[in-house]
Design a protein around this motif. Structure first.
Motif, PDB file in Angstrom:
ATOM      1  N   ASP A 162      38.629  41.910  46.050  1.00 38.39           N
ATOM      2  CA  ASP A 162      38.151  41.395  44.765  1.00 38.39           C
ATOM      3  C   ASP A 162      38.731  42.155  43.574  1.00 38.39           C
ATOM      4  O   ASP A 162      38.968  41.575  42.509  1.00 38.39           O
ATOM      5  CB  ASP A 162      36.618  41.473  44.692  1.00 38.39           C
ATOM      6  CG  ASP A 162      35.941  40.467  45.606  1.00 38.39           C
ATOM      7  OD1 ASP A 162      36.652  39.622  46.187  1.00 38.39           O
ATOM      8  OD2 ASP A 162      34.704  40.540  45.744  1.00 38.39           O
ATOM      9  N   ASN A 163      38.946  43.462  43.739  1.00 38.00           N
ATOM     10  CA  ASN A 163      39.306  44.314  42.606  1.00 38.00           C
ATOM     11  C   ASN A 163      40.773  44.709  42.549  1.00 38.00           C
ATOM     12  O   ASN A 163      41.241  45.189  41.516  1.00 38.00           O
ATOM     13  CB  ASN A 163      38.465  45.602  42.644  1.00 38.00           C
ATOM     14  CG  ASN A 163      36.984  45.326  42.492  1.00 38.00           C
ATOM     15  OD1 ASN A 163      36.582  44.532  41.646  1.00 38.00           O
ATOM     16  ND2 ASN A 163      36.165  45.951  43.326  1.00 38.00           N
ATOM     17  N   ARG A 164      41.504  44.510  43.657  1.00 40.16           N
ATOM     18  CA  ARG A 164      42.872  45.021  43.718  1.00 40.16           C
ATOM     19  C   ARG A 164      43.768  44.370  42.668  1.00 40.16           C
ATOM     20  O   ARG A 164      44.511  45.052  41.959  1.00 40.16           O
ATOM     21  CB  ARG A 164      43.449  44.798  45.123  1.00 40.16           C
ATOM     22  CG  ARG A 164      44.838  45.410  45.304  1.00 40.16           C
ATOM     23  CD  ARG A 164      45.246  45.436  46.779  1.00 40.16           C
ATOM     24  NE  ARG A 164      45.178  44.119  47.383  1.00 40.16           N
ATOM     25  CZ  ARG A 164      44.326  43.755  48.345  1.00 40.16           C
ATOM     26  NH1 ARG A 164      43.447  44.637  48.790  1.00 40.16           N
ATOM     27  NH2 ARG A 164      44.337  42.543  48.853  1.00 40.16           N
ATOM     28  N   ARG A 165      43.732  43.045  42.553  1.00 37.66           N
ATOM     29  CA  ARG A 165      44.615  42.347  41.613  1.00 37.66           C
ATOM     30  C   ARG A 165      44.351  42.734  40.155  1.00 37.66           C
ATOM     31  O   ARG A 165      45.283  43.081  39.422  1.00 37.66           O
ATOM     32  CB  ARG A 165      44.496  40.834  41.802  1.00 37.66           C
ATOM     33  CG  ARG A 165      45.311  40.304  42.976  1.00 37.66           C
ATOM     34  CD  ARG A 165      45.143  38.816  43.098  1.00 37.66           C
ATOM     35  NE  ARG A 165      45.599  38.112  41.914  1.00 37.66           N
ATOM     36  CZ  ARG A 165      45.157  36.908  41.545  1.00 37.66           C
ATOM     37  NH1 ARG A 165      44.245  36.294  42.254  1.00 37.66           N
ATOM     38  NH2 ARG A 165      45.633  36.335  40.468  1.00 37.66           N
ATOM     39  N   PRO A 166      43.088  42.696  39.695  1.00 35.82           N
ATOM     40  CA  PRO A 166      42.876  43.114  38.295  1.00 35.82           C
ATOM     41  C   PRO A 166      43.209  44.582  38.060  1.00 35.82           C
ATOM     42  O   PRO A 166      43.706  44.936  36.990  1.00 35.82           O
ATOM     43  CB  PRO A 166      41.378  42.838  38.061  1.00 35.82           C
ATOM     44  CG  PRO A 166      40.777  42.703  39.411  1.00 35.82           C
ATOM     45  CD  PRO A 166      41.853  42.161  40.294  1.00 35.82           C
ATOM     46  N   PHE A 167      42.977  45.442  39.056  1.00 33.78           N
ATOM     47  CA  PHE A 167      43.290  46.858  38.890  1.00 33.78           C
ATOM     48  C   PHE A 167      44.792  47.071  38.762  1.00 33.78           C
ATOM     49  O   PHE A 167      45.262  47.787  37.862  1.00 33.78           O
ATOM     50  CB  PHE A 167      42.735  47.656  40.076  1.00 33.78           C
ATOM     51  CG  PHE A 167      43.013  49.133  39.991  1.00 33.78           C
ATOM     52  CD1 PHE A 167      42.488  49.895  38.951  1.00 33.78           C
ATOM     53  CD2 PHE A 167      43.795  49.763  40.942  1.00 33.78           C
ATOM     54  CE1 PHE A 167      42.735  51.257  38.865  1.00 33.78           C
ATOM     55  CE2 PHE A 167      44.061  51.121  40.870  1.00 33.78           C
ATOM     56  CZ  PHE A 167      43.523  51.869  39.832  1.00 33.78           C
ATOM     57  N   VAL A 168      45.574  46.429  39.634  1.00 34.22           N
ATOM     58  CA  VAL A 168      47.033  46.548  39.569  1.00 34.22           C
ATOM     59  C   VAL A 168      47.554  45.979  38.251  1.00 34.22           C
ATOM     60  O   VAL A 168      48.451  46.552  37.617  1.00 34.22           O
ATOM     61  CB  VAL A 168      47.694  45.835  40.772  1.00 34.22           C
ATOM     62  CG1 VAL A 168      49.201  45.745  40.587  1.00 34.22           C
ATOM     63  CG2 VAL A 168      47.376  46.572  42.062  1.00 34.22           C
ATOM     64  N   MET A 169      46.972  44.859  37.806  1.00 33.38           N
ATOM     65  CA  MET A 169      47.403  44.250  36.547  1.00 33.38           C
ATOM     66  C   MET A 169      47.127  45.192  35.376  1.00 33.38           C
ATOM     67  O   MET A 169      47.978  45.386  34.497  1.00 33.38           O
ATOM     68  CB  MET A 169      46.687  42.918  36.329  1.00 33.38           C
ATOM     69  CG  MET A 169      47.255  42.098  35.196  1.00 33.38           C
ATOM     70  SD  MET A 169      46.323  40.568  34.908  1.00 33.38           S
ATOM     71  CE  MET A 169      46.399  39.815  36.516  1.00 33.38           C
TER      72      MET A 169
END
Length: 454
Positions: free
Chosen positions: A248-255
């Motif tokens: 759930d959090n990986r994509r927004p964190f990487v962005m």
């Protein structure tokens, strides 16, 4: 009459959101004062009775981003435990104390300590203020109010440049202390965010805060229910740092991390470092202090344009425009310095000056404010403190590294090579934003989280 009544209701519903956002983003002005202080104060410290040398002045400049690195990491924990508003109140203490240490310093040590404290407060501000604004504003004004943080920061830089032109380093420090102290009473005027209150089981206070933010006549029942569901999801998934890498959090964190990386590796510090040289090469007789004031003014006006445009054009469009124009300007600067080294740039004095102004404008409408704005939008409430703290620490670490390695890079690959390197990174940024960036314009924080969870 009906239209007039509707306009009045809209104005009433926005008034307290705008008030709360302006009071919170005043912390950006405090940040700008910390960033802008070194430029006018450094040469004055060398001429003062302290007689500091170049390495000492460079160390004073680098203490601010170093302090900000630790401030960003500490603030994530603080704002989750104590609340966003309380954290803003507490941050004022090291900020004012840091400036007072500088003001009354009789030697090099207290100035370094003061810069570290002011830097620590700066790092805290860059985490807590965007988080606060993101949680109190409706989608229709969240972008405008969020970009206001960077606008206030550019105002702070400009104010430091202007005052520093006419007063000595210690008088500039006391002026900064007075302006920074204003933030605490401003924070007393606003409420805690409904999201944080719900996370800590204070439902009645959350309802009161949401009603104050949306206006006395607003029906906040549906929004409160949605926020409660969001915080209950977070409560059932108590987050640790490792949860940033969950599905759930990986994509927004990487962005968020990529936007910070693109911001700091865009070459903005290098371009500003060469401001005086660029004005001289253009045949200008403007002195160095006035040149930096002009750059600060361009930055403030451009960032205000971002405030106006971000909720109309969207984050992605402004990021693409910003990265693309910056890449072209950096290419042009590289060409100029290459031709200058070959002795064939006699008639091109206008090129670096035009490139500089366009570059500052492009940075200020996109890559300057939007990474901080999107940091408040991308992360779920349960990881916002940890994610914001790490992203802020990452940003200031990159700023420290870029500042530290700039001169060795110039010696190794020349000025032209450095500008072309930054241009390549900006072109890479265009590709990244085109493919991976998510447009948050007009979406509620709940809709953004549902997108990443789907």
């Amino acid at each position: 009459m009906e239209g007039s009544s509707g306009d009045a209701a809209t104005s009433s519903s926005l008034r307290n959101q705008v008030l709360a956002s302006i009071c919170a983003t005043y912390g950006g002005l405090a940040n700008g004062l910390s960033v802008g202080y070194s430029s006018p104060a450094g040469p004055d410290l060398q001429r003062s009775q302290l007689q500091l040398d170049d390495p000492q002045v460079a160390l004073i400049g680098s203490m601010m981003p170093l302090g900000a690195l630790f401030g960003g990491l500490a603030c994530g924990w603080c704002m989750e435990r104590l609340g966003r508003r309380t954290t803003m109140l507490l941050v004022s203490v090291p900020n004012v104390l840091g400036w007072l240490l500088i003001t009354y310093a009789a030697s090099f040590g207290p100035i370094v300590a003061g810069r570290l404290l002011a830097g620590f407060a700066t790092g805290c501000c860059t985490v807590v203020v965007p988080a606060y604004v993101g949680e109190v504003c409706e989608p229709r004004v969240r972008g405008t109010m969020g970009a206001g943080f960077q606008f206030q920061a550019t105002l702070g830089v400009l104010i430091a440049y202007i005052i520093g032109k006419y007063v000595h380093w210690n008088s500039l420090a006391i002026a900064c202390a007075i302006m920074v102290a204003v933030w605490a009473p401003l924070a007393c005027l606003i409420c805690e965010t409904p999201v944080w209150l719900l996370e800590h089981g204070r439902d009645a206070q959350a309802l009161e805060a949401l009603q104050w933010l949306r206006g006395p006549d607003a029906d906040v029942g549906a929004e409160l229910k949605s926020l409660r569901e969001q915080t209950e999801h977070g409560a059932s998934n108590k987050a640790t740092v490792m949860d940033l890498f969950s599905r759930d959090n990986r994509r927004p964190f990487v962005m968020g991390m990529m936007l910070m990386l693109l911001q700091q590796l865009s070459g903005v510090n290098a371009v500003i470092f060469y401001t005086v040289n660029i004005f001289e090469d253009a045949g200008s007789s403007i002195d160095s202090d006035l040149a930096t004031i002009i750059v600060g003014l361009v930055q403030s006006v451009s960032t205000f344009a971002a405030v106006v445009l971000v909720d109309r054009l969207g984050r992605k469009v402004l990021l693409l425009l910003s990265d693309g124009v910056m890449a072209v300007c950096l290419l042009a600067l590289g060409v100029y310095f290459y031709m200058e080294s070959a002795g064939t740039a006699d008639d091109l004095g206008w090129l670096p000056l035009v490139s500089l102004m366009l570059y500052i404008f492009a940075f200020s409408i996109g890559l300057g404010p939007i990474p901080w704005l999107m940091m408040s939008e991308l992360f779920a409430p349960e990881v916002k403190g940890a994610a914001g703290g790490i992203a802020t620490a990452f940003n200031w670490t990159l700023a420290f590294i870029v500042t530290l390695t700039f001169e060795p890079l110039v010696e190794g690959i020349t000025e032209a090579g450095v500008f072309w390197l930054f241009a390549a990174i900006c072109f890479g940024g265009v590709c990244y934003v085109t493919v991976f960036a998510y447009e948050t314009k007009g979406k509620t924080l709940q809709e953004i989280q549902e997108h990443f969870r789907s």
